[in-house]
Scaffold this active site. Structure first.
Site, PDB file in Angstrom:
ATOM      1  N   ARG A 103      46.245  49.137  47.523  1.00 25.12           N
ATOM      2  CA  ARG A 103      46.574  47.717  47.681  1.00 25.12           C
ATOM      3  C   ARG A 103      48.097  47.522  47.688  1.00 25.12           C
ATOM      4  O   ARG A 103      48.727  47.381  46.641  1.00 25.12           O
ATOM      5  CB  ARG A 103      45.946  46.892  46.549  1.00 25.12           C
ATOM      6  CG  ARG A 103      44.434  46.751  46.643  1.00 25.12           C
ATOM      7  CD  ARG A 103      43.876  45.776  45.618  1.00 25.12           C
ATOM      8  NE  ARG A 103      44.124  46.179  44.247  1.00 25.12           N
ATOM      9  CZ  ARG A 103      43.386  47.054  43.573  1.00 25.12           C
ATOM     10  NH1 ARG A 103      42.339  47.638  44.151  1.00 25.12           N
ATOM     11  NH2 ARG A 103      43.689  47.355  42.322  1.00 25.12           N
TER      12      ARG A 103
ATOM     13  N   PHE B 261      52.124  49.003  61.325  1.00 26.94           N
ATOM     14  CA  PHE B 261      51.820  47.695  61.908  1.00 26.94           C
ATOM     15  C   PHE B 261      50.373  47.335  61.585  1.00 26.94           C
ATOM     16  O   PHE B 261      49.485  48.198  61.663  1.00 26.94           O
ATOM     17  CB  PHE B 261      52.005  47.729  63.425  1.00 26.94           C
ATOM     18  CG  PHE B 261      53.447  47.717  63.864  1.00 26.94           C
ATOM     19  CD1 PHE B 261      54.078  46.524  64.193  1.00 26.94           C
ATOM     20  CD2 PHE B 261      54.170  48.898  63.940  1.00 26.94           C
ATOM     21  CE1 PHE B 261      55.408  46.507  64.592  1.00 26.94           C
ATOM     22  CE2 PHE B 261      55.502  48.898  64.337  1.00 26.94           C
ATOM     23  CZ  PHE B 261      56.124  47.702  64.669  1.00 26.94           C
TER      24      PHE B 261
ATOM     25  N   THR C 151      51.883  59.596  63.553  1.00 26.31           N
ATOM     26  CA  THR C 151      53.116  59.902  62.812  1.00 26.31           C
ATOM     27  C   THR C 151      52.805  60.701  61.549  1.00 26.31           C
ATOM     28  O   THR C 151      53.599  61.556  61.142  1.00 26.31           O
ATOM     29  CB  THR C 151      53.892  58.626  62.416  1.00 26.31           C
ATOM     30  OG1 THR C 151      53.171  57.858  61.446  1.00 26.31           O
ATOM     31  CG2 THR C 151      54.191  57.766  63.633  1.00 26.31           C
ATOM     32  N   LYS C 152      51.647  60.446  60.947  1.00 28.52           N
ATOM     33  CA  LYS C 152      51.289  61.170  59.729  1.00 28.52           C
ATOM     34  C   LYS C 152      50.753  62.579  60.036  1.00 28.52           C
ATOM     35  O   LYS C 152      50.835  63.460  59.182  1.00 28.52           O
ATOM     36  CB  LYS C 152      50.291  60.351  58.903  1.00 28.52           C
ATOM     37  CG  LYS C 152      50.904  59.092  58.285  1.00 28.52           C
ATOM     38  CD  LYS C 152      52.104  59.404  57.387  1.00 28.52           C
ATOM     39  CE  LYS C 152      52.569  58.189  56.605  1.00 28.52           C
ATOM     40  NZ  LYS C 152      53.674  58.496  55.679  1.00 28.52           N
TER      41      LYS C 152
ATOM     42  N   THR D  12      48.885  54.777  66.073  1.00 27.50           N
ATOM     43  CA  THR D  12      50.300  55.185  66.025  1.00 27.50           C
ATOM     44  C   THR D  12      50.658  55.691  64.628  1.00 27.50           C
ATOM     45  O   THR D  12      51.326  56.714  64.484  1.00 27.50           O
ATOM     46  CB  THR D  12      51.232  54.008  66.392  1.00 27.50           C
ATOM     47  OG1 THR D  12      51.000  52.916  65.510  1.00 27.50           O
ATOM     48  CG2 THR D  12      50.987  53.551  67.814  1.00 27.50           C
ATOM     49  N   TYR D  13      50.203  54.973  63.603  1.00 30.17           N
ATOM     50  CA  TYR D  13      50.465  55.393  62.221  1.00 30.17           C
ATOM     51  C   TYR D  13      49.867  56.772  61.971  1.00 30.17           C
ATOM     52  O   TYR D  13      50.516  57.659  61.406  1.00 30.17           O
ATOM     53  CB  TYR D  13      49.875  54.363  61.254  1.00 30.17           C
ATOM     54  CG  TYR D  13      50.034  54.713  59.796  1.00 30.17           C
ATOM     55  CD1 TYR D  13      51.246  54.509  59.145  1.00 30.17           C
ATOM     56  CD2 TYR D  13      48.964  55.235  59.069  1.00 30.17           C
ATOM     57  CE1 TYR D  13      51.393  54.822  57.802  1.00 30.17           C
ATOM     58  CE2 TYR D  13      49.103  55.548  57.729  1.00 30.17           C
ATOM     59  CZ  TYR D  13      50.320  55.343  57.101  1.00 30.17           C
ATOM     60  OH  TYR D  13      50.470  55.651  55.767  1.00 30.17           O
TER      61      TYR D  13
END
EC number: 1.1.1.184
Length: 289
Positions: A232, A95, A197-198, A193-194
């Protein structure tokens, strides 16, 4: 298709880093390359784009949060190739910072795809990996940053050499529950949050590598997690310094480790270099070189 034909497969490959990985594998891998995507039309469009470049990837639908979709892919690989030689787990979501979706919903959805989805793919596909196979789980130094934002107690658990898959899944579920209850900071978690998870993807990679060492030692399968860098893409945004082609370099390097290579295995790799799990990216020796 003969079971003697080698095959490599990339998840989440209709655009961005996954697409660039497929392109490189089509050029460098001695065998078939399967591009997978959740959306059939987008996946087939990506294949056509590569065909226009003179490359010949195959397409198969895969939604990593759909067990039925994963098992249909397994059946295809068994029937067509008798297994799998190279697996690159690239599919993930993130997100954007300004996204208005409530934090606990972001946590739940990101975890469902990035960690649980990747775990489900590994659970179903790792038994199909042939001797001298290669498995690459695309993770991120954002996970390392998130780890260093966690409490010392959580850091110790995630750095443990003996953490089990069940314990890791329990911790990932706890993070989501803690966000729902509004206590994730109090419980020692990062706000990313990302990133969390990683952490999960990187630690899961260490666990699976350990299992391969114990259960299939003679098969010389190498499994690693890696960070492609800030790229990118739709996820990374337009200001990122690396192109998808540069971002693909480390995953492809790990996917194509020579058959006689003894390592790396169970490592976290960035810029084609092994780094100690948990060491902050700012401390990597070449960052300030």
């Amino acid at each position: 298709m003969s079971s003697n034909t080698r095959v490599a497969l990339v998840t989440g490959a209709n655009k961005g880093i996954g697409f660039a990985i497929v392109r490189d594998l089509c050029r460098q891998f001695a065998g078939d390359v399967v591009l997978t995507a959740r959306d059939v039309a987008r996946g087939q469009a990506a294949v056509k784009q590569l065909q226009a470049e003179g490359l010949s990837p195959r397409f198969h639908q895969l939604d990593i949060i759909d067990l039925q979709s994963i098992r249909a892919l397994c059946d295809f690989l068994r029937k067509e190739y008798g297994g799998l030689d190279v697996l690159v787990n690239n599919a993930a979501i993130a997100f954007q910072l300004d996204n208005p979706t409530p934090f606990h919903i972001q946590a739940e959805l990101t975890m469902k795809t990035n960690f649980m989805g990747t775990r489900n793919v590994c659970t179903e596909l790792l038994p199909l990996i042939k001797p001298q196979g290669r498995v690459v789980n695309v993770s991120s130094t954002e996970g390392v940053r998130a780890l260093n934002e966690c409490s010392p107690e959580l850091q110790q658990k995630f750095k443990s050499e003996t953490i089990t898959e069940e314990e890791l899944v329990g911790l990932m579920n706890k993070f989501v529950e803690d966000t729902k209850n509004g206590v994730h900071r109090k419980e020692g978690w990062s706000d990313s949050t990302y990133g969390v998870t990683k952490i999960g993807v990187s630690v899961l990679s260490r666990i699976y590598a350990r299992k391969l060492r114990e259960q299939r030692a003679g098969d010389k399968i190498l499994l690693n997690a890696c960070c492609p860098g800030w790229v990118r893409t739709d996820m990374g945004g337009p200001k990122a310094p690396k192109s998808p082609e540069v971002g693909a370099e480390t995953p492809v390097y790990l996917a194509l480790l020579p058959s006689d290579a003894e390592g790396p295995h169970g490592q976290f790799v960035t810029d084609k270099k092994v780094v100690e799990w948990g060491v902050p990216p700012e401390s990597y020796p070449w960052v300030n070189a």
